[in-house]
Design a protein around this motif. Structure first.
Motif: not given
Length: 120
Positions: A33-38, A57-63, A102-106, A111-112
């Protein structure tokens, strides 16, 4: 009830409905998966309840490290679909479209994005 069964069947018919376990879904998203894949999968929490799924969902954390997050997708008694306790929709496509806008949060409040379905 018929409305619940119809909603559940429509979720399970999606190309991005993952039929394996949570661990298999995690491994697939981490590896391919890549960032934003669900994907959608059956929820494995106890007690098991019909009409509960997980949007993973795969996303990128703040770090900046890749991570996975799961949201509970619930089908209510009228066959409407929501991320508890948020607004309800008549289809999973409408729910995904709403949260894309709207956007989701991790878990770390980063942002997710929902960039596209992961099809295994």
């Amino acid at each position: 009830p018929r409305a619940i069964r119809k909603a559940i069947e429509s979720i399970q018919a999606e190309d991005y409905f993952f039929k394996g376990t949570k661990q298999e879904a995690e491994a697939a998203l981490r590896m391919r998966g890549r960032e934003g894949h669900y994907l959608l999968r059956k929820r494995q929490a106890q007690p098991m309840q019909d009409g509960e799924f997980a949007l993973m969902v795969r996303y990128r954390r703040r770090d900046h490290k890749p991570a996975l997050v799961n949201y509970v997708v619930h089908v209510d008694n009228m066959g409407l679909i929501n991320l508890l306790p948020e607004p309800s929709f008549s289809t999973i496509t409408d729910l995904i479209s709403h949260w894309k806008r709207v956007g989701l949060k991790g878990t770390d409040m980063s942002p997710v994005p929902l960039n596209g379905p992961f099809i295994a």
